[in-house]
Design a protein around this motif. Sequence first.
Motif, PDB file in Angstrom:
ATOM      1  N   THR A 183      64.291 -79.305 -29.902  1.00  0.00           N
ATOM      2  CA  THR A 183      64.559 -79.888 -28.681  1.00  0.00           C
ATOM      3  C   THR A 183      63.328 -80.903 -28.510  1.00  0.00           C
ATOM      4  O   THR A 183      63.371 -81.810 -27.768  1.00  0.00           O
ATOM      5  N   ASP A 184      62.225 -80.365 -29.184  1.00  0.00           N
ATOM      6  CA  ASP A 184      61.002 -81.292 -28.860  1.00  0.00           C
ATOM      7  C   ASP A 184      61.131 -82.638 -29.404  1.00  0.00           C
ATOM      8  O   ASP A 184      60.557 -83.527 -29.233  1.00  0.00           O
ATOM      9  N   TYR A 185      62.323 -82.802 -30.346  1.00  0.00           N
ATOM     10  CA  TYR A 185      62.500 -84.046 -30.802  1.00  0.00           C
ATOM     11  C   TYR A 185      63.935 -84.669 -30.461  1.00  0.00           C
ATOM     12  O   TYR A 185      64.456 -85.730 -31.090  1.00  0.00           O
ATOM     13  N   ALA A 186      64.438 -84.170 -29.561  1.00  0.00           N
ATOM     14  CA  ALA A 186      65.923 -84.632 -28.827  1.00  0.00           C
ATOM     15  C   ALA A 186      65.655 -86.158 -28.492  1.00  0.00           C
ATOM     16  O   ALA A 186      66.640 -86.690 -29.148  1.00  0.00           O
ATOM     17  N   GLN A 187      64.755 -86.632 -28.160  1.00  0.00           N
ATOM     18  CA  GLN A 187      64.713 -88.308 -27.526  1.00  0.00           C
ATOM     19  C   GLN A 187      64.797 -88.710 -28.830  1.00  0.00           C
ATOM     20  O   GLN A 187      65.554 -89.856 -29.138  1.00  0.00           O
ATOM     21  N   GLU A 188      63.879 -88.546 -29.815  1.00  0.00           N
ATOM     22  CA  GLU A 188      63.674 -89.417 -31.025  1.00  0.00           C
ATOM     23  C   GLU A 188      64.834 -89.384 -31.856  1.00  0.00           C
ATOM     24  O   GLU A 188      65.465 -90.511 -32.534  1.00  0.00           O
ATOM     25  N   LEU A 189      65.726 -88.207 -32.078  1.00  0.00           N
ATOM     26  CA  LEU A 189      66.845 -87.808 -32.681  1.00  0.00           C
ATOM     27  C   LEU A 189      67.840 -88.943 -32.073  1.00  0.00           C
ATOM     28  O   LEU A 189      68.599 -89.356 -32.747  1.00  0.00           O
ATOM     29  N   LEU A 190      67.788 -88.893 -30.844  1.00  0.00           N
ATOM     30  CA  LEU A 190      68.790 -90.017 -30.452  1.00  0.00           C
ATOM     31  C   LEU A 190      68.410 -91.222 -30.628  1.00  0.00           C
ATOM     32  O   LEU A 190      69.369 -92.146 -31.010  1.00  0.00           O
ATOM     33  N   ASP A 191      67.323 -91.853 -30.208  1.00  0.00           N
ATOM     34  CA  ASP A 191      66.820 -93.232 -30.255  1.00  0.00           C
ATOM     35  C   ASP A 191      67.013 -93.508 -31.856  1.00  0.00           C
ATOM     36  O   ASP A 191      67.472 -94.812 -32.069  1.00  0.00           O
ATOM     37  N   ASP A 192      66.706 -92.937 -32.763  1.00  0.00           N
ATOM     38  CA  ASP A 192      66.612 -93.298 -33.835  1.00  0.00           C
ATOM     39  C   ASP A 192      67.966 -93.441 -34.846  1.00  0.00           C
ATOM     40  O   ASP A 192      68.217 -93.860 -35.856  1.00  0.00           O
ATOM     41  N   LEU A 193      69.113 -92.997 -34.246  1.00  0.00           N
ATOM     42  CA  LEU A 193      70.445 -93.239 -34.596  1.00  0.00           C
ATOM     43  C   LEU A 193      70.433 -94.569 -34.659  1.00  0.00           C
ATOM     44  O   LEU A 193      71.299 -95.198 -35.361  1.00  0.00           O
ATOM     45  N   ASP A 194      69.950 -95.494 -33.616  1.00  0.00           N
ATOM     46  CA  ASP A 194      70.068 -96.958 -33.648  1.00  0.00           C
ATOM     47  C   ASP A 194      69.485 -97.482 -35.076  1.00  0.00           C
ATOM     48  O   ASP A 194      69.971 -98.694 -35.619  1.00  0.00           O
ATOM     49  N   GLN A 195      68.589 -96.793 -35.968  1.00  0.00           N
ATOM     50  CA  GLN A 195      68.323 -97.366 -37.058  1.00  0.00           C
ATOM     51  C   GLN A 195      69.111 -97.217 -38.386  1.00  0.00           C
ATOM     52  O   GLN A 195      69.126 -97.910 -39.364  1.00  0.00           O
ATOM     53  N   LEU A 196      70.218 -96.134 -37.880  1.00  0.00           N
ATOM     54  CA  LEU A 196      71.123 -95.921 -39.098  1.00  0.00           C
ATOM     55  C   LEU A 196      72.371 -96.776 -39.180  1.00  0.00           C
ATOM     56  O   LEU A 196      73.347 -96.387 -39.106  1.00  0.00           O
TER      57      LEU A 196
END
Length: 857
Positions: free
Chosen positions: A195-208
């Motif tokens: 969960t510490d990485y929740a925001q980044e895991l969500l945001d970086d979907l845009d890179q994919l």
Amino acid sequence: MKAYNPHEIEPRLQLAWDEAGLYTVPENSDKPKKYVLEMFPYPSGDMHMGHASNYTYGDVVARYSTMRGFDVLHPMGWDAFGLPAENAAIKHHSHPAIWTYQNIETQKNSFSRMGFSYDWDRKVVACDPEYYRWGQWIFLKFWERGLVERRNSPVNWCPSCGTVLANEQVIEGRCWRCDSEVEKRDLTQWYYKITDYAQELLDDLDQLEGWPERVKQQQANWIGRSEGANVDFILCDTDGNAPADPTEDDIITVFTTRADTLFGCSFFLLAPESKLVPQLVAGTEYEQPVMELVEAAKKVTAVERAQGDREKHGAFTGRYVVNPINGEKVPVWVGDYIVADYGTGAVMAVPCGDQRDFEFARKYNLPIIPIILGEDDPLYPQLKDEQSRVVTSVDWEEAYNAEGKLVQSGCFTGMTGGKHSEGEEAVVTALQEMGRGKRTVEFRLRDWLISRQRYWGNPIPAIHCEHCGVVSVPEEDLPVRLPEDIDLAAGETLATHAGFVNTTCPVCGEPAKRETDTMDTFTCSSWYYMRYTDPHNVHGPFDPAKANAWMPVDQYIGGIEHAILHLLYSRFFTKVLRDCGLLDFDEPFTNLLCQGMVLDAHGDVMSKSKGNVVSPEEMIAEYGADAVRAYILFLGPPEKEKLWNEDGLPGMYKFLNRLWRQVHDLMGKADEDTLFAGSVDEKAAQAAADKLARERHRVVGKVSADIERNNFNTAIAAIMELSNAAGEFLRATDAETRAANADYAALSQEVAEVLVKLMAPITPHLSDELWRTALGREGFVCSEPWPEFDPEKAKADEVELAVQICGKVKTRIMVAADAPEPEILEAARAAVADALAGKQVKKEVYVPGRLVNIVAV
Ligand code: ANZ
Ligand code: ZN
């Protein structure tokens, strides 16, 4: 010419490839790099159709990339820890390692028989101490970074697997592995703080950009970000009086995405598991019914809870809270549709705006205060300017959950209400000013529960010491090895194995106990693709320089069932190891191909119980691996579901035979001219040669583009078209003519070579054999450069047009492809001059590349 015999060719070439070290990945070359990877299998036993298709796709990409001049990393390994091995060991009174390594050997042989181009020297096996040692090392790194936590909370327990599960492993309330219903238990377990990485895991979907949309959508939903506010309600004493000077202890906070509806809150809800509940009712007349509800809620399975339409149950606690926006006292209930571990586990219930609250209010006769209305609502004219409450309850059919106008809502009346609305903004601002609320974001994502109560997994490197608490195993003591002398069938576990459990504390040196939980197997699969870049490293999980040189993976291929599980965990691991300074990229997999299933001819899933399983091994035994590979690729687009047609494979085998024959023929090595029609018509021969020359360029262009887009089925269809053109040419000419005419001879050889190369990624054995025998070349075709093509030469210089009179085809003419329209119309009129005699031309229509229609009367 020998007949095509895959059973002789394939094993011989596999051996030759092996001896030549053909698939050994070169290090330190200056070629560009490509990392092609398929999800590693669980060593379940035989190779099944899912393996065969997944790995064939990967093999085509890998071989094609090599021919395009890349250094290709294409490794394979096994996800070898897990329950089936343990269960098999219990059944057969043996050790899980025996079952596992036997199955690995079986599958490895199958993969070799399929001709897959793996660098076996890089094989990674997850249950090998040389591998799991580094999984433990990574655990310690996570721990150092505060990403490991041991905590007591309600967890998912699978009674049949006898272990806990992560949230991601509970699919609609059932165990992902065995499909049993999952229970809730309060246990102390180990977590990775994803969960510490929740925001980044969500945001970086845009890179994919190279990932399927649906996979990204599933991950986004799973992470489930909700913007809202925490709102503080104040608990009244047992007499129902609000404390004059409320302290921290008097506050119960709710999470809401709809603070705009605060004036419609008519009751308050706590989850049955809330620690507050027993305190609130202790020693009161409400204690018994409330605690009965709490007990009953424990028995409600996760499946039932997840169902929105399930009947809701509640009980009044006898207590009240004060709504901060209007000072109103509302009753506190326990409701069995409130989830303990989302938000704060407490909810402000607004039956007019939330369907679940609405149903609850109906059932327990609680007011449904209308505070948000559509402008077409009959109540709207009466209430639109009303700041205080005049209508206290309505008997609607259902809640109003759309955007609308706030009414009976104090100074907020008249504002727009809804998610992220003007009204919501204004109410949150007001609460903030009062010190009773603040903006917050909630995620649905929960921390990853990684401990398992099973033997066949990676031991968690921790020690429990009476004096020092829970301490980590020092790095130099890794790996914590699984004991080999364990009798699982007799019920022995790591916890009962004295030799394993008893140890000394690395801090104080006193006797201590080892942690006996092992790690979720998904921890093994979260970084295996990094290990492949440096599989024999004994100083670390991998050399960062090597990992950074090869990674991220250029093309990853696997099943859609991992859309969340493995693919989310791997993204998390990548980000953490990046933050540890080991990786210099954010995302592990640049392009993702999720293969659809191969179904039987009727569209049913293949299963042993249905008896409709098509075994790749049996198919290889009959038609050879190349035909199986080509047919799998030909079935349809990889990401779609595909039907296995009974006649398809023999059809493909026939095509390979034809190709075998054609290549020999083109090289003048077919002993007989069986195809030749009998006499050479020079004009026809030249036309067939011209067409073949064009097809050679067009098809190379098409196949290249198709493979780049993973459209293997259309690539094969295009090769078949080239083969058709070759067939026409071979029928129009005999061997002597082809040998005597320098142009024909050159064309024949070139087309033969092109056919062999285009097929090389698809049918590597057949192509290699033709390369050496029919073409008389040396080495291996898969190390040869991919054929070039010239789009100009793919263009026809002449096109055939139909000439019609009043829509009826009268004849066909050949015209220069770039001839101007007047010239074409003149040629068309000339061609049908007889039919036009005595008539008057009224109109002429020219459809480029197709026809000329002359309207004449
Ligand atoms: C008042 C309200 C009024 C709400 C309304 C909704 C509509 P998402 O979007 O999924 O984040 N909620 C909050 N915590 C809950 C829990 N632990 N168990 C069950 N429900 C919970 O949903 C947020 C909404 O779900 C919150 O906003 C809360 O109900 C409910 F017209 O607050 B709402
Ligand atoms: Zn100690």
